[in-house]
Design a protein around this motif. Structure first.
Motif, PDB file in Angstrom:
ATOM      1  N   TYR A  11       0.846  -1.195   0.000  1.00 40.63           N
ATOM      2  CA  TYR A  11       0.000   0.000   0.000  1.00 40.63           C
ATOM      3  C   TYR A  11       0.887   1.252   0.000  1.00 40.63           C
ATOM      4  CZ  TYR A  11      -3.339   3.608   1.213  1.00 40.63           C
ATOM      5  OH  TYR A  11      -4.097   4.752   1.208  1.00 40.63           O
ATOM      6  N   ASN A  12       0.936   1.929  -1.144  1.00 37.56           N
ATOM      7  CA  ASN A  12       1.646   3.203  -1.284  1.00 37.56           C
ATOM      8  C   ASN A  12       3.082   3.140  -0.763  1.00 37.56           C
ATOM      9  OD1 ASN A  12      -0.650   4.247  -2.434  1.00 37.56           O
ATOM     10  ND2 ASN A  12      -1.202   5.561  -0.711  1.00 37.56           N
ATOM     11  N   ASN A  38      -1.857  -5.827  -3.810  1.00 42.39           N
ATOM     12  CA  ASN A  38      -1.967  -4.377  -3.843  1.00 42.39           C
ATOM     13  C   ASN A  38      -3.298  -3.956  -3.230  1.00 42.39           C
ATOM     14  OD1 ASN A  38      -1.190  -1.662  -4.680  1.00 42.39           O
ATOM     15  ND2 ASN A  38      -2.928  -1.842  -6.073  1.00 42.39           N
ATOM     16  N   ASP A  39      -3.209  -3.243  -2.115  1.00 44.82           N
ATOM     17  CA  ASP A  39      -4.399  -2.898  -1.343  1.00 44.82           C
ATOM     18  C   ASP A  39      -4.876  -1.478  -1.689  1.00 44.82           C
ATOM     19  OD1 ASP A  39      -6.329  -3.537   0.720  1.00 44.82           O
ATOM     20  OD2 ASP A  39      -5.266  -2.111   2.002  1.00 44.82           O
ATOM     21  N   GLY A  40      -5.199  -1.282  -2.969  1.00 39.25           N
ATOM     22  CA  GLY A  40      -5.748   0.004  -3.399  1.00 39.25           C
ATOM     23  C   GLY A  40      -4.760   1.145  -3.367  1.00 39.25           C
ATOM     24  N   SER A  41      -3.493   0.879  -3.679  1.00 41.95           N
ATOM     25  CA  SER A  41      -2.476   1.940  -3.688  1.00 41.95           C
ATOM     26  C   SER A  41      -2.848   3.037  -4.677  1.00 41.95           C
ATOM     27  CB  SER A  41      -1.108   1.369  -4.057  1.00 41.95           C
ATOM     28  OG  SER A  41      -0.658   0.447  -3.083  1.00 41.95           O
ATOM     29  N   ASP A  43      -0.335   5.368  -5.471  1.00 36.19           N
ATOM     30  CA  ASP A  43       0.937   5.792  -6.056  1.00 36.19           C
ATOM     31  C   ASP A  43       1.323   4.812  -7.163  1.00 36.19           C
ATOM     32  OD1 ASP A  43       1.677   3.534  -4.667  1.00 36.19           O
ATOM     33  OD2 ASP A  43       3.190   4.506  -3.419  1.00 36.19           O
ATOM     34  N   GLY A  44       2.590   4.611  -7.400  1.00 36.47           N
ATOM     35  CA  GLY A  44       3.033   3.743  -8.483  1.00 36.47           C
ATOM     36  C   GLY A  44       3.254   2.299  -8.086  1.00 36.47           C
ATOM     37  N   SER A  45       2.750   1.882  -6.928  1.00 37.10           N
ATOM     38  CA  SER A  45       3.015   0.532  -6.416  1.00 37.10           C
ATOM     39  C   SER A  45       2.484  -0.555  -7.339  1.00 37.10           C
ATOM     40  CB  SER A  45       2.416   0.361  -5.019  1.00 37.10           C
ATOM     41  OG  SER A  45       3.061   1.186  -4.077  1.00 37.10           O
ATOM     42  N   LEU A  46       1.258  -0.402  -7.840  1.00 39.43           N
ATOM     43  CA  LEU A  46       0.673  -1.439  -8.693  1.00 39.43           C
ATOM     44  C   LEU A  46       1.471  -1.603  -9.974  1.00 39.43           C
ATOM     45  CD1 LEU A  46      -1.499  -3.504  -9.337  1.00 39.43           C
ATOM     46  CD2 LEU A  46      -2.943  -1.642 -10.204  1.00 39.43           C
ATOM     47  N   SER A  47       1.915  -0.516 -10.560  1.00 32.24           N
ATOM     48  CA  SER A  47       2.716  -0.587 -11.779  1.00 32.24           C
ATOM     49  C   SER A  47       4.021  -1.344 -11.530  1.00 32.24           C
ATOM     50  CB  SER A  47       3.006   0.828 -12.286  1.00 32.24           C
ATOM     51  OG  SER A  47       3.845   0.786 -13.421  1.00 32.24           O
ATOM     52  N   ILE A  48       4.639  -1.104 -10.381  1.00 34.56           N
ATOM     53  CA  ILE A  48       5.880  -1.814 -10.040  1.00 34.56           C
ATOM     54  C   ILE A  48       5.594  -3.304  -9.883  1.00 34.56           C
ATOM     55  CG2 ILE A  48       7.645  -2.087  -8.249  1.00 34.56           C
ATOM     56  CD1 ILE A  48       7.386   0.941  -7.731  1.00 34.56           C
ATOM     57  N   CYS A  49       4.512  -3.650  -9.217  1.00 29.44           N
ATOM     58  CA  CYS A  49       4.145  -5.065  -9.047  1.00 29.44           C
ATOM     59  C   CYS A  49       3.969  -5.741 -10.401  1.00 29.44           C
ATOM     60  CB  CYS A  49       2.847  -5.183  -8.252  1.00 29.44           C
ATOM     61  SG  CYS A  49       2.962  -4.722  -6.508  1.00 29.44           S
ATOM     62  N   ASN A  50       3.249  -5.105 -11.286  1.00 32.68           N
ATOM     63  CA  ASN A  50       2.980  -5.694 -12.608  1.00 32.68           C
ATOM     64  C   ASN A  50       4.253  -5.849 -13.431  1.00 32.68           C
ATOM     65  OD1 ASN A  50       0.209  -6.026 -12.251  1.00 32.68           O
ATOM     66  ND2 ASN A  50      -0.248  -3.943 -12.911  1.00 32.68           N
ATOM     67  N   SER A  51       5.165  -4.901 -13.306  1.00 28.48           N
ATOM     68  CA  SER A  51       6.399  -4.988 -14.087  1.00 28.48           C
ATOM     69  C   SER A  51       7.247  -6.169 -13.643  1.00 28.48           C
ATOM     70  CB  SER A  51       7.198  -3.686 -13.962  1.00 28.48           C
ATOM     71  OG  SER A  51       7.686  -3.482 -12.644  1.00 28.48           O
ATOM     72  N   TYR A  52       7.273  -6.457 -12.359  1.00 26.21           N
ATOM     73  CA  TYR A  52       8.035  -7.618 -11.872  1.00 26.21           C
ATOM     74  C   TYR A  52       7.327  -8.922 -12.230  1.00 26.21           C
ATOM     75  CZ  TYR A  52      11.594  -5.031  -9.279  1.00 26.21           C
ATOM     76  OH  TYR A  52      12.661  -4.228  -8.943  1.00 26.21           O
ATOM     77  N   ALA A  53       6.004  -8.928 -12.167  1.00 22.69           N
ATOM     78  CA  ALA A  53       5.251 -10.140 -12.513  1.00 22.69           C
ATOM     79  C   ALA A  53       5.446 -10.519 -13.965  1.00 22.69           C
ATOM     80  CB  ALA A  53       3.763  -9.928 -12.214  1.00 22.69           C
ATOM     81  N   ALA A  54       5.636  -9.526 -14.831  1.00 24.20           N
ATOM     82  CA  ALA A  54       5.844  -9.793 -16.252  1.00 24.20           C
ATOM     83  C   ALA A  54       7.184 -10.475 -16.508  1.00 24.20           C
ATOM     84  CB  ALA A  54       5.755  -8.488 -17.049  1.00 24.20           C
ATOM     85  N   PHE A  87       4.534 -13.640   5.825  1.00 25.32           N
ATOM     86  CA  PHE A  87       3.935 -12.329   5.604  1.00 25.32           C
ATOM     87  C   PHE A  87       5.020 -11.248   5.671  1.00 25.32           C
ATOM     88  CE2 PHE A  87       0.602 -14.990   7.518  1.00 25.32           C
ATOM     89  CZ  PHE A  87      -0.379 -14.892   6.542  1.00 25.32           C
ATOM     90  N   VAL A  88       5.102 -10.451   4.616  1.00 21.36           N
ATOM     91  CA  VAL A  88       6.127  -9.422   4.490  1.00 21.36           C
ATOM     92  C   VAL A  88       5.444  -8.084   4.220  1.00 21.36           C
ATOM     93  CG1 VAL A  88       8.132  -8.654   3.144  1.00 21.36           C
ATOM     94  CG2 VAL A  88       7.797 -11.097   3.611  1.00 21.36           C
ATOM     95  N   ASP A  89       5.962  -7.011   4.809  1.00 24.22           N
ATOM     96  CA  ASP A  89       5.464  -5.677   4.513  1.00 24.22           C
ATOM     97  C   ASP A  89       6.225  -5.094   3.326  1.00 24.22           C
ATOM     98  OD1 ASP A  89       3.632  -5.787   6.543  1.00 24.22           O
ATOM     99  OD2 ASP A  89       4.872  -4.702   7.985  1.00 24.22           O
ATOM    100  N   GLY A  90       5.526  -4.377   2.475  1.00 29.93           N
ATOM    101  CA  GLY A  90       6.109  -3.911   1.224  1.00 29.93           C
ATOM    102  C   GLY A  90       7.197  -2.872   1.343  1.00 29.93           C
ATOM    103  N   ASP A  91       7.381  -2.287   2.515  1.00 34.98           N
ATOM    104  CA  ASP A  91       8.457  -1.307   2.685  1.00 34.98           C
ATOM    105  C   ASP A  91       9.666  -1.894   3.415  1.00 34.98           C
ATOM    106  OD1 ASP A  91       7.020  -1.561   5.019  1.00 34.98           O
ATOM    107  OD2 ASP A  91       6.987   0.575   5.491  1.00 34.98           O
ATOM    108  N   ASP A  92       9.649  -3.189   3.687  1.00 33.94           N
ATOM    109  CA  ASP A  92      10.787  -3.865   4.305  1.00 33.94           C
ATOM    110  C   ASP A  92      11.438  -4.796   3.288  1.00 33.94           C
ATOM    111  OD1 ASP A  92      10.170  -2.600   6.726  1.00 33.94           O
ATOM    112  OD2 ASP A  92       8.847  -4.223   7.347  1.00 33.94           O
TER     113      ASP A  92
END
Length: 345
Positions: A11-12, A38-41, A43-54, A87-92
């Motif tokens: 999230y963001n 992605n919990d409704g971010s 900012d650019g978090s979803l785009s980053i997730c999708n780029s790695y998934a690709a 379970f991991v937090d996205g900023d760690d």
């Protein structure tokens, strides 16, 4: 076969997310999957997730409306396929050997595997000093873990000097254990999501092991929600206090639980001082804030908790001085201590 499912609540956190994802991608263990929820971010978090998934077939992106960290983790648990869930937090970020360092224990019939962590702040990594030998927990030990989680700064057997019993990111959970016992995160729980989850985990667990390996790097951020002004903090604690009260109500036969509960409630008042009453972002007049503090101080469960908890239940001289001020209704001293702390920081 997938050995470990990494569930990342996002999230963001676009500033830190790439480091988090790459630390998981670069695991020494190959039998992993990575669920980026992605919990409704906004900012650019979803785009980053999708780029790695690709680029990596082990990554799945789950995009959902904002529902909070608990909703994201529950969705990841629901979708996970691994034998273990982490379970991991996205900023760690995690150590490259977080899995291989404990791999031999993942094949033993444990419900939980615990490990150590390090703190990342100001570009510096500092190892958190835990117990430096393996600890095996049996059924009778989980009461001590519950008590230690309720008041991690207290004098309980597994307090913060030994390990962090409250957090989730220094633990892997056997997925079948969670599912069989219908254990998940409490939806809409406003704070202390890790603690409430682990209290339920310890209630059902039969065995666990702690290994003194560093597996997780916790990023300290004094701008995170857990460190900044929260105008609705008292309402949040009303929900949390009620849940903890119901939890210890079922354990009347062991008076240690009520003691730990009172100590936990006392720390909630301390948090209200720092993040609400005496926070620099609270622009209400001093007299108004003082009156609100004194009113809450007289209310249950705070009144009984503070009257019956000694200041030695708190760790360190700074916490004990603040606890003394709260306990004896010295709002002026609470205010002065918070101003002094902000100047030092």
């Amino acid at each position: 076969m997938i050995k470990v499912s990494f569930v990342v609540a996002v999230y963001n956190v676009d500033q830190y997310l790439s480091q988090c994802i790459e630390s998981i991608i670069n695991q020494n263990m190959e039998q992993v999957e990575i669920l980026l929820v992605n919990d409704g971010s906004t900012d650019g978090s979803l785009s980053i997730c999708n780029s790695y998934a690709a680029k990596d077939s082990r990554i799945r992106v789950i995009d959902q409306k904002n529902g909070g960290a608990n909703a994201a983790r529950n969705k990841g648990l629901q979708e996970a396929k691994g034998e273990w869930v982490y379970f991991v937090d996205g900023d760690d970020f995690v150590d490259s050997a977080v899995c291989t360092g404990i791999e031999q224990y993942l094949d033993i019939n444990y419900d939980i595997v615990m490990f150590s962590h390090a703190r990342f702040a100001g570009g510096q990594i500092r190892k958190v000093s835990y117990f430096d030998e393996k600890i095996v927990f049996q059924k009778e030990d989980f009461k001590d873990l519950q008590l230690s989680a309720l008041n991690r700064l207290g004098s309980y057997k597994y307090n913060f000097k030994v390990l962090d019993a409250a957090s989730i990111w220094n633990k892997m959970y056997r997925r079948s254990f969670l599912l069989d016992n219908r254990i998940s995160f409490i939806p809409d729980f406003p704070k202390l999501q890790d603690l409430s989850f682990n209290l339920m985990v310890y209630e059902q667990a039969d065995s666990a092991v702690y290994i003194p390996n560093i597996g997780y790097y916790f990023r300290y951020n004094d701008q995170s929600v857990s460190h900044r002004y929260q105008k609705n903090l008292i309402e949040k604690f009303d929900v949390i206090n009620a849940w903890f009260g119901r939890f210890v109500e079922g354990k009347k036969e062991d008076t240690r639980y009520m003691r730990a509960y009172r100590e936990r409630i006392a720390t909630h008042m301390r948090t209200c001082i720092v993040l609400y009453f005496c926070n620099g972002e609270n622009k209400a007049p001093y007299r108004e804030r003082r009156a609100e503090f004194l009113h809450l101080r007289k209310m249950e469960p705070y009144r009984s908790a503070l009257d019956q908890t000694g200041i030695m239940a708190f760790h360190g001289y700074k916490e004990r001085i603040l606890a003394f001020a709260v306990k004896h209704r010295m709002f002026w001293l609470c205010e002065w201590l918070c101003v002094l702390y902000d100047k030092i920081k």
